[in-house]
Write a protein that holds these residues in place. Sequence first.
Motif, PDB file in Angstrom:
ATOM      1  N   PRO A 117      62.446  45.642  39.919  1.00  0.00           N
ATOM      2  CA  PRO A 117      63.315  45.368  38.770  1.00  0.00           C
ATOM      3  C   PRO A 117      64.365  44.279  38.995  1.00  0.00           C
ATOM      4  N   SER A 118      64.655  43.956  40.239  1.00  0.00           N
ATOM      5  CA  SER A 118      65.614  42.880  40.505  1.00  0.00           C
ATOM      6  C   SER A 118      64.953  41.508  40.442  1.00  0.00           C
ATOM      7  N   GLY A 119      63.626  41.477  40.296  1.00  0.00           N
ATOM      8  CA  GLY A 119      62.902  40.217  40.206  1.00  0.00           C
ATOM      9  C   GLY A 119      62.285  39.761  41.518  1.00  0.00           C
ATOM     10  N   LYS A 120      62.360  40.594  42.553  1.00  0.00           N
ATOM     11  CA  LYS A 120      61.817  40.235  43.869  1.00  0.00           C
ATOM     12  C   LYS A 120      60.328  40.579  43.957  1.00  0.00           C
ATOM     13  N   VAL A 121      59.532  39.587  44.368  1.00  0.00           N
ATOM     14  CA  VAL A 121      58.108  39.828  44.614  1.00  0.00           C
ATOM     15  C   VAL A 121      57.996  40.704  45.848  1.00  0.00           C
ATOM     16  N   ARG A 122      57.268  41.800  45.717  1.00  0.00           N
ATOM     17  CA  ARG A 122      57.090  42.739  46.828  1.00  0.00           C
ATOM     18  C   ARG A 122      55.862  42.325  47.640  1.00  0.00           C
ATOM     19  N   ARG A 123      56.118  41.631  48.710  1.00  0.00           N
ATOM     20  CA  ARG A 123      55.047  41.134  49.578  1.00  0.00           C
ATOM     21  C   ARG A 123      54.363  42.255  50.360  1.00  0.00           C
ATOM     22  N   ASP A 124      54.965  43.437  50.338  1.00  0.00           N
ATOM     23  CA  ASP A 124      54.399  44.572  51.070  1.00  0.00           C
ATOM     24  C   ASP A 124      53.397  45.367  50.227  1.00  0.00           C
ATOM     25  N   ILE A 125      53.222  45.008  48.980  1.00  0.00           N
ATOM     26  CA  ILE A 125      52.267  45.716  48.125  1.00  0.00           C
ATOM     27  C   ILE A 125      51.071  44.787  47.917  1.00  0.00           C
ATOM     28  N   VAL A 126      50.019  45.078  48.675  1.00  0.00           N
ATOM     29  CA  VAL A 126      48.841  44.206  48.729  1.00  0.00           C
ATOM     30  C   VAL A 126      47.574  45.045  48.586  1.00  0.00           C
ATOM     31  N   ASN A 127      46.449  44.366  48.442  1.00  0.00           N
ATOM     32  CA  ASN A 127      45.157  45.038  48.400  1.00  0.00           C
ATOM     33  C   ASN A 127      44.793  45.439  49.831  1.00  0.00           C
ATOM     34  N   MET A 128      45.055  46.676  50.170  1.00  0.00           N
ATOM     35  CA  MET A 128      44.832  47.170  51.532  1.00  0.00           C
ATOM     36  C   MET A 128      43.352  47.213  51.909  1.00  0.00           C
ATOM     37  N   ASN A 129      42.470  47.244  50.905  1.00  0.00           N
ATOM     38  CA  ASN A 129      41.036  47.329  51.167  1.00  0.00           C
ATOM     39  C   ASN A 129      40.315  46.022  50.879  1.00  0.00           C
ATOM     40  N   GLY A 130      41.072  44.962  50.757  1.00  0.00           N
ATOM     41  CA  GLY A 130      40.474  43.682  50.424  1.00  0.00           C
ATOM     42  C   GLY A 130      40.413  42.741  51.614  1.00  0.00           C
ATOM     43  N   ASN A 131      40.161  41.497  51.333  1.00  0.00           N
ATOM     44  CA  ASN A 131      40.087  40.448  52.339  1.00  0.00           C
ATOM     45  C   ASN A 131      41.495  40.139  52.842  1.00  0.00           C
ATOM     46  N   PRO A 132      41.740  40.260  54.162  1.00  0.00           N
ATOM     47  CA  PRO A 132      43.095  40.020  54.679  1.00  0.00           C
ATOM     48  C   PRO A 132      43.590  38.585  54.479  1.00  0.00           C
ATOM     49  N   SER A 133      42.695  37.650  54.199  1.00  0.00           N
ATOM     50  CA  SER A 133      43.109  36.275  53.924  1.00  0.00           C
ATOM     51  C   SER A 133      43.584  36.098  52.478  1.00  0.00           C
ATOM     52  N   TYR A 134      43.233  37.047  51.620  1.00  0.00           N
ATOM     53  CA  TYR A 134      43.589  36.977  50.193  1.00  0.00           C
ATOM     54  C   TYR A 134      44.137  38.341  49.779  1.00  0.00           C
ATOM     55  N   ARG A 135      45.319  38.661  50.249  1.00  0.00           N
ATOM     56  CA  ARG A 135      45.860  40.012  50.125  1.00  0.00           C
ATOM     57  C   ARG A 135      46.221  40.419  48.697  1.00  0.00           C
ATOM     58  N   TYR A 136      46.327  39.462  47.781  1.00  0.00           N
ATOM     59  CA  TYR A 136      46.722  39.766  46.407  1.00  0.00           C
ATOM     60  C   TYR A 136      45.551  39.596  45.428  1.00  0.00           C
ATOM     61  N   TYR A 137      44.355  39.522  45.963  1.00  0.00           N
ATOM     62  CA  TYR A 137      43.128  39.410  45.178  1.00  0.00           C
ATOM     63  C   TYR A 137      42.504  40.793  45.073  1.00  0.00           C
ATOM     64  N   TYR A 138      42.170  41.192  43.864  1.00  0.00           N
ATOM     65  CA  TYR A 138      41.623  42.520  43.588  1.00  0.00           C
ATOM     66  C   TYR A 138      40.337  42.382  42.785  1.00  0.00           C
ATOM     67  N   PRO A 139      39.174  42.458  43.432  1.00  0.00           N
ATOM     68  CA  PRO A 139      37.933  42.345  42.662  1.00  0.00           C
ATOM     69  C   PRO A 139      37.521  43.641  41.952  1.00  0.00           C
ATOM     70  N   GLU A 140      38.122  44.758  42.335  1.00  0.00           N
ATOM     71  CA  GLU A 140      37.721  46.048  41.758  1.00  0.00           C
ATOM     72  C   GLU A 140      38.926  46.814  41.210  1.00  0.00           C
ATOM     73  N   PRO A 141      38.755  47.485  40.082  1.00  0.00           N
ATOM     74  CA  PRO A 141      39.860  48.251  39.495  1.00  0.00           C
ATOM     75  C   PRO A 141      40.417  49.335  40.416  1.00  0.00           C
ATOM     76  N   THR A 142      39.572  49.960  41.226  1.00  0.00           N
ATOM     77  CA  THR A 142      40.079  51.006  42.124  1.00  0.00           C
ATOM     78  C   THR A 142      41.110  50.436  43.099  1.00  0.00           C
ATOM     79  N   GLN A 143      40.931  49.187  43.496  1.00  0.00           N
ATOM     80  CA  GLN A 143      41.892  48.540  44.385  1.00  0.00           C
ATOM     81  C   GLN A 143      43.214  48.285  43.656  1.00  0.00           C
ATOM     82  N   VAL A 144      43.119  47.900  42.382  1.00  0.00           N
ATOM     83  CA  VAL A 144      44.319  47.699  41.577  1.00  0.00           C
ATOM     84  C   VAL A 144      45.069  49.019  41.441  1.00  0.00           C
ATOM     85  N   VAL A 145      44.337  50.086  41.163  1.00  0.00           N
ATOM     86  CA  VAL A 145      44.935  51.416  41.016  1.00  0.00           C
ATOM     87  C   VAL A 145      45.670  51.810  42.294  1.00  0.00           C
ATOM     88  N   ASP A 146      45.054  51.605  43.434  1.00  0.00           N
ATOM     89  CA  ASP A 146      45.698  51.955  44.709  1.00  0.00           C
ATOM     90  C   ASP A 146      47.028  51.225  44.878  1.00  0.00           C
TER      91      ASP A 146
END
Length: 168
Positions: A117-146
């Motif tokens: 809510p303060s406007g800070k991008v939370r770099r610690d919230i990433v796709n934990m089950n995705g490609n570590p080189s593209y941590r904010y890429y979500y090809p599947e909805p289940t990953q978005v949900v997580d």
Amino acid sequence: MASSLIVSLAVLGSLSVLGCAGDEQLKGRGFGDHFAWKDFENGLQEAKETKRPLMLLIHKSWCGACKALKPKFAASEQIRDLSKHFVMVNVEDDEEPHGEEYFPDGGYIPRILFIDPSGKVRRDIVNMNGNPSYRYYYPEPTQVVDSMKLALEKITPDAVNAQHPDEL
């Protein structure tokens, strides 16, 4: 003369109605019109006022990976249910914010970022089950949900757990 004026007004009225409908259809841009999408600036303001986290979906109209995610994202009941706890922002093409904080590990698309809510991008919230080189890429909805669940736990744990403990 009067009949041509009436026809002109009818045409203008029809165009304005069609224009409004078109704008409304573009709101979800294929990711689901049933979400309460906001533009970026209004979304940041709402997040600040409501103390809710913001989910920022960055995509391009020409992107194949974005097009592949759209129907899956739109159809996900879990994303829809969790979205009620977020300010949902959907930016496309030139609407993408320009600060380096919005490109935490590159400018690939689609990217989903979570902002407190303060406007800070939370770099610690990433796709934990995705490609570590593209941590904010979500090809599947289940990953978005997580990541949505993780964002709620990290950004608004007390409010969410007190109000909706079973939804997480």
